[in-house]
Scaffold this active site. Structure first.
Site, short mmCIF file in Angstrom:
data_model
loop_
_atom_site.label_atom_id
_atom_site.label_comp_id
_atom_site.label_asym_id
_atom_site.label_seq_id
_atom_site.Cartn_x
_atom_site.Cartn_y
_atom_site.Cartn_z
N ASN A 167 48.20 45.54 38.58
CA ASN A 167 48.79 44.29 39.07
C ASN A 167 49.11 43.45 37.84
O ASN A 167 48.23 42.89 37.21
CB ASN A 167 47.78 43.57 39.97
N TRP A 168 50.40 43.37 37.53
CA TRP A 168 50.80 42.67 36.30
C TRP A 168 50.90 41.15 36.47
O TRP A 168 51.17 40.44 35.50
CB TRP A 168 52.13 43.23 35.80
N LYS A 169 50.80 40.67 37.68
CA LYS A 169 50.87 39.22 37.93
C LYS A 169 52.09 38.61 37.24
O LYS A 169 53.15 39.24 37.21
CB LYS A 169 49.57 38.54 37.46
N HIS A 204 46.45 38.80 47.86
CA HIS A 204 45.66 38.68 46.63
C HIS A 204 44.97 37.32 46.60
O HIS A 204 45.52 36.33 47.07
CB HIS A 204 46.60 38.85 45.41
N GLU A 209 44.65 35.20 44.40
CA GLU A 209 45.44 34.13 43.76
C GLU A 209 46.45 33.56 44.75
O GLU A 209 46.75 32.37 44.74
CB GLU A 209 46.11 34.67 42.49
N GLU A 253 38.09 42.73 46.13
CA GLU A 253 38.14 42.05 44.83
C GLU A 253 37.30 40.78 44.89
O GLU A 253 37.80 39.74 45.37
CB GLU A 253 39.58 41.69 44.49
N GLY A 288 39.74 38.51 36.48
CA GLY A 288 40.21 37.85 35.27
C GLY A 288 39.12 37.14 34.50
O GLY A 288 39.39 36.36 33.59
N SER A 338 38.06 42.81 36.81
CA SER A 338 37.69 43.15 35.43
C SER A 338 37.38 44.64 35.23
O SER A 338 36.45 44.99 34.49
CB SER A 338 36.53 42.27 34.95
N GLY A 393 44.06 44.21 36.75
CA GLY A 393 44.93 43.16 36.23
C GLY A 393 45.05 43.27 34.72
O GLY A 393 45.82 44.09 34.18
N GLY A 394 44.27 42.48 34.01
CA GLY A 394 44.37 42.36 32.55
C GLY A 394 44.44 43.69 31.80
O GLY A 394 45.28 43.88 30.92
C1 PEP Z 1 43.63 41.55 39.89
O1 PEP Z 1 44.57 40.92 39.46
O2 PEP Z 1 43.68 41.98 41.03
C2 PEP Z 1 42.49 41.80 38.99
C3 PEP Z 1 41.48 42.49 39.46
O3 PEP Z 1 42.55 41.28 37.73
P1 PEP Z 1 41.55 41.64 36.48
O4 PEP Z 1 41.50 43.14 36.41
O5 PEP Z 1 42.21 41.03 35.30
O6 PEP Z 1 40.23 41.06 36.80
#
Ligand code: PEP
Length: 254
Positions: free
Chosen positions: A9-11, A97, A99, A169, A175, A215, A236-237
């Site tokens: 997930n590149w957001k 999500h 966010e 999640e 994040g 994470s 994500g990251g």
């Molecule tokens: C996400 O965006 O769904 C996520 C899990 O981000 P991260 O891996 O950065 O925690």
């Protein structure tokens, strides 16, 4: 046997040119071997066309949108419909999500409408759920997850459930660099599956893939994925660099 699914997930990162750079480098690694996992990348809307062009001749990497409108067309400035996405080489849509829930006010009812819309167009929803730290610490974890699942999947038939991926999640792990321990994640995943069982029965619940997100990195992917109810990761990251996303896939597949 559920096939693991590892999704990026590149957001709000990577326009079309950095999407192209990533994919060229990533594909050169990924195409050297087989991993036995589904690999999915979710770029921003503006980068989906470029990614679709690059991935349409690929069999190893599938494409996801990060969101979709619950409406078909009309006065909804800034929105993107399933029919627009249908013009692309796209298989999945991330829905709900945390966010989007927290920053854009998406309710369980909106999320439910989006899941239905995605299924009408034959996309596979990646349906995100998860509790905040406050909810977990005040003993509400199970109530929160049960409500999100029950409301999000309201009137979704079994045939659509089994095409849906659930992403657990925990909001406190997204994040933040703080990952749920594999025990905490497994416990929550087993609970999610038990709620699916209550709603759809044992056989259907066993077919649904439940991803962990929060994470995930190369160093913890293998242990998380080795848990019986963890069927993949939403990343994500650590998905923003081809090498680290590739390493997560490689470690998960081992
Ligand atoms: C996400 O965006 O769904 C996520 C899990 O981000 P991260 O891996 O950065 O925690």
């Amino acid at each position: 046997m559920r096939k693991p699914i590892i999704a990026a997930n590149w957001k709000l990162n990577k326009g079309p040119s950095s999407t192209e750079d990533f994919l060229r480098s990533f594909l050169s690694e990924v195409n050297k071997q087989s991993f036995g996992v589904d690999i999915v990348i979710a770029p921003s809307f503006v980068s989906l066309s470029k990614a679709s062009e690059l991935l349409s001749s690929e069999t190893k990497v599938q494409l996801a949108a990060q969101n979709v409108s619950e409406h078909d067309s009309g006065a909804y400035t800034g929105e993107v419909s399933v029919m627009m996405l249908k013009e692309l080489f796209l298989s999945y849509v991330i829905i709900g999500h945390s966010e989007r829930r927290a920053l854009y006010g998406e309710t369980d009812q909106v999320i439910n409408a989006k899941i239905k819309k995605a299924r009408e167009a034959n996309f596979r929803p990646i349906f995100c759920i998860g509790e905040t730290l406050e909810e977990r610490e005040s003993g509400k974890l199970e109530d929160v997850l049960r409500t999100q699942i029950t409301q999000g999947l309201l009137d979704i038939p079994e045939k659509d459930l089994t095409e849906t991926v659930v992403a657990y999640e925990p909001v406190w792990a997204i994040g933040t660099g703080v990952t749920a321990t594999s025990e905490q994640a497994q416990e929550a995943h087993a609970f999610v599956r038990s709620v699916l069982k209550d709603l759809y029965g044992e056989a259907a619940s066993q077919k649904v893939r439940i991803q962990y997100g929060g994470s995930v990195k190369p160093a913890n992917a293998k242990e998380l994925l080795s848990q019986p109810d963890i069927d993949g990761a939403l990343v994500g990251g650590a998905s923003l660099e081809p090498s680290s996303f590739f390493e997560i896939i490689r470690n998960s597949a081992e």
